[in-house]
Design a protein around this motif. Sequence first.
Motif, PDB file in Angstrom:
ATOM      1  N   GLU A   1       1.123   2.121  -3.496  1.00 28.36           N
ATOM      2  CA  GLU A   1      -0.130   2.726  -3.957  1.00 28.36           C
ATOM      3  C   GLU A   1      -0.227   4.158  -3.466  1.00 28.36           C
ATOM      4  OE1 GLU A   1      -3.368   0.240  -2.792  1.00 28.36           O
ATOM      5  OE2 GLU A   1      -3.138  -1.055  -4.550  1.00 28.36           O
ATOM      6  N   ALA A   2       0.166   4.373  -2.198  1.00 28.50           N
ATOM      7  CA  ALA A   2       0.119   5.729  -1.645  1.00 28.50           C
ATOM      8  C   ALA A   2       1.007   6.658  -2.469  1.00 28.50           C
ATOM      9  CB  ALA A   2       0.556   5.718  -0.185  1.00 28.50           C
ATOM     10  N   SER A   3       2.167   6.171  -2.835  1.00 24.77           N
ATOM     11  CA  SER A   3       3.092   6.991  -3.623  1.00 24.77           C
ATOM     12  C   SER A   3       2.482   7.355  -4.976  1.00 24.77           C
ATOM     13  CB  SER A   3       4.405   6.234  -3.816  1.00 24.77           C
ATOM     14  OG  SER A   3       5.208   6.876  -4.762  1.00 24.77           O
ATOM     15  N   LYS A   4       1.885   6.364  -5.621  1.00 25.99           N
ATOM     16  CA  LYS A   4       1.260   6.627  -6.921  1.00 25.99           C
ATOM     17  C   LYS A   4       0.068   7.565  -6.766  1.00 25.99           C
ATOM     18  CE  LYS A   4       2.815   2.443  -9.120  1.00 25.99           C
ATOM     19  NZ  LYS A   4       2.511   1.025  -9.276  1.00 25.99           N
TER      20      LYS A   4
ATOM     21  N   THR B   1       0.830  -1.206   0.000  1.00 25.97           N
ATOM     22  CA  THR B   1       0.000   0.000   0.000  1.00 25.97           C
ATOM     23  C   THR B   1       0.869   1.263   0.000  1.00 25.97           C
ATOM     24  OG1 THR B   1      -0.230  -0.078   2.394  1.00 25.97           O
ATOM     25  CG2 THR B   1      -2.023  -1.009   1.125  1.00 25.97           C
ATOM     26  N   LEU B   2       2.126   1.138   0.436  1.00 31.02           N
ATOM     27  CA  LEU B   2       3.019   2.300   0.364  1.00 31.02           C
ATOM     28  C   LEU B   2       3.251   2.691  -1.085  1.00 31.02           C
ATOM     29  CD1 LEU B   2       5.731   1.472   3.053  1.00 31.02           C
ATOM     30  CD2 LEU B   2       3.748   2.959   3.258  1.00 31.02           C
TER      31      LEU B   2
ATOM     32  N   ILE C   1      10.508   5.101  -2.763  1.00 23.91           N
ATOM     33  CA  ILE C   1       9.917   4.200  -1.768  1.00 23.91           C
ATOM     34  C   ILE C   1      10.588   2.821  -1.772  1.00 23.91           C
ATOM     35  CG2 ILE C   1       7.763   3.237  -0.866  1.00 23.91           C
ATOM     36  CD1 ILE C   1       7.766   6.304  -1.004  1.00 23.91           C
TER      37      ILE C   1
END
Lengths: 291, 372
Positions: free
Chosen positions: A189-192, A186-187, A205
Motif C-alpha cells: 500500500e505504501a508503494s502504491k 502495508t508495504l 517491493i
Amino acid sequence: MLRPTTDRAASPSASRWLVLPAGVWYFFFFVIPLSFAFIFSFGHRGAYGGIELGFSFDQYVRLAQPIYSKTFLTTLAMASAGTLGCLILGYPLAYFLATRVHRHKLLMLLLVIIPFWTSFLIRTYGITILINDRGLLNTLLMNLGWVSEPVRLLFTPWGILLGLVYNYLPLMVFPLYVSLERLDKTLLEASKDLGAGRLATFRNITLPLSLPGVIAGLMLVFIPLTGEYVVPQILGGGKILFMGGLITSQFVSTRDWAFGSAAAVSLIVLLLLVITVYMRRLGRRAEDPFA
Amino acid sequence: MPESWDVELQGVTKYFGSVVAVEGLTLRIQSGQFYSLLGPSGCGKTTTLRMIAGFEHPSQGIIRIAGQDVLGIPPYRRNVNMVFQHYALFPHMSVEENVAYGLKQKKVSVPEIARRVQQALAMVQLTGLERRRPHELSGGQQQRVALARALINRPTVLLLDEPLGALDQKLRKAMQLELKSLQRTVGITFIYVTHDQEEALTMSDYIAVMNAGRLEQLGTAIEVYERPRTRFVADFIGLSNFFRGEVIRSEGGLVVAVDRRMHLALPPHSGARPGQRITVAVRPEKVRLAPVSSDAPSGLVGRVASSTYLGEQTEYRVGVNGLGTIIARRQNSEIDSATPRLAAGELVQLSWALESSLILPEEGVASHEREG
C-alpha cells in the motif's frame, strides 16, 4: 546469511542440548557414510567387486573422461532447467495462494501437496501413460488437429523435464508461499501510495522481499534434482544418464564402489561450488528482509 | 461552490459486508488545516482515511480531492500521501532510497531527486543517516523517515494514521509539537487520525469527533472540549460527571430534577424547555470542594470516598446522596492553609459555576453505543 528475526532469551548452555538428537543422527548417518565415500574414492575396485582401499587419484582421472564429464554437464543442465521450470510455474501459484486466496487457504495448500501422497515411482510411471505416443496428450492434440504426428515426449529430455518439474514443484511453492504470505501488505500500500503502479510495486517491493523464499526454493529443488535418477530412468528410458543414475549403477550393478564414491564426492564438491557462487550473488540482495 | 476545499466528503458510507464502518459522513477540509479525525477504535476514522487515500472505496457518497471527484482513481494517481501507523518503511532500502521512492516513480531527474531528498531529510533532521536501513533507526527516526518519504512528493493532503502511537510518552509529546510546526512550515493540509484526545486537542486546527461510523461533532479544540454537543463527546474528550433528569420550573428559574429530592440549577439561556429530559455534564476540574463548616450545610453535600494523587492534580471521588459519585479535580498548586488537602471520609460541600453545566440532549442509547 539467514539471521533469525527475533532473539529469544534462553540460556546458551541449555539450548545447546537441543541440537544433540539431530547432531547424533547426522554424525552417524551423514558424516560417517560420507567419510566412507571420501575414503573409498581413493581406492580401487576389488577383484570381485567391493573395495580395495588405497591412495590414488585414478578414479577422479577416470571421471574426467568425456563420457563422464558429459554426464556431469547433462545433470547440471537438466537440474537447472528443472529448477527454472519450477520457479516459473511456482512463483505465480505461490503468489496467488498467498495474496488472492482468503478462504479455504489450507485446502488450496493441501491440493498442492496431494501428489506427494502417492508414491514417487507410481506418479512418474503415470506420466508415461500421459505422454507416450498414443497417450492422452497426443490423442488430444491429434484429435484437435493441432499435430498430424504424435509429439515425441517420452524418452526425450523434454519428457524428463516434465517429470522433474511435476515432481518437485511443491518444494518450490512452499518456501515461496511462506515468504510471500508474511510479506507486510502495508508495504505494498505504501508503494502504491507513493505513486508506484502494480507492476512497479511488484518489481520494487514484492520481488526483492520474496528473494529469501526464492533462494530457499531454488536450493530445495536444485540439490535433489542433481541426485535424481528415477525420473531420467523412467521418462528418459535410460538413454539420458544423470549423475544420480551413474552413481547408483556403480554401486548396484557394476559394483565399482571406488568409482561410484569418486563420482558422489565430485558431485558434492561441484554442488558446493555452484551454491556458494550463487548464494554470494543472490544472498547479498536477500539479506536485508531478514534483518 | 463559494469556497474551495482540499478534501470534501459528501454522505460517504462504507460497508464491510453487512457491517457499517462509516455512515453518511460529510466533511469539508480547508486548505492548510491540521484536521483531526478523533474517536475510539472501530469508529471508522481509519476507514475514512483509507478511502481518501484510495485503498478503500466508499459504498455510497462522493469524495473530492482538490475539487476533483476521485471515484475510481487508484491510490498511485492521487495526489495524497500517507504516513502509516507502523510507518511501512521498505526494509530492503536505505533511508535515502525510501525517501526517494515517490520521486523515482514520477521519473524525476536523478540530480533533482538527490537535491530534494537532502532537503526533505534536513527538514526532518535526519541528515547524515542517508545510508542507514530502517531497522538501524530508532522509532522516532523511522517516524521522521516516513514523514520525509511522504512530504517529498508535495501532496495536496498528507494523511496520518495514528503515526505517534508506537512512540513512548515523552517522544510523543515532542513529536506532537514538531509535527504541528512542520505542518505550519510546509503549509500542506494534514488529516490526522487518532484515538488520543489529548493529541488531537494539542495539534489540531479542527477536530471531527467520530463514533460508530458517524460524525458526533465538528469544531476547534476549544469548542469540542468546552461545548460538547453530545454525551459521547463530553465523555470521550476529557472526563465528565453526568446527571440525567427532567427539566422543571422552580422559583429561581429552570432546574433539572435528577431525582425527586435533588434539583440542579440550569444556566440561563440554556435552551432547555420544561418537560424535556436532558443530561447535564460537569467537568471534574470545574467542581469546587469546600470543607463543611456550618452545622446545617446547604446545597450539595457529600462525603469524600477516595482521593488520588495525580501529580499536578488530585482527584476526589465524592459520594453524594441521590446523585451517586461525583468526580472532582483540584490543582495541587492551589492547596494551601486556606484550602487544605481533603481526606477520605470528610464531609464536603460541592459547587460549580452555573455556566459550567453543559446541557446535552437525552440520547437514544442504541445509536450511540460505544464500541470497543
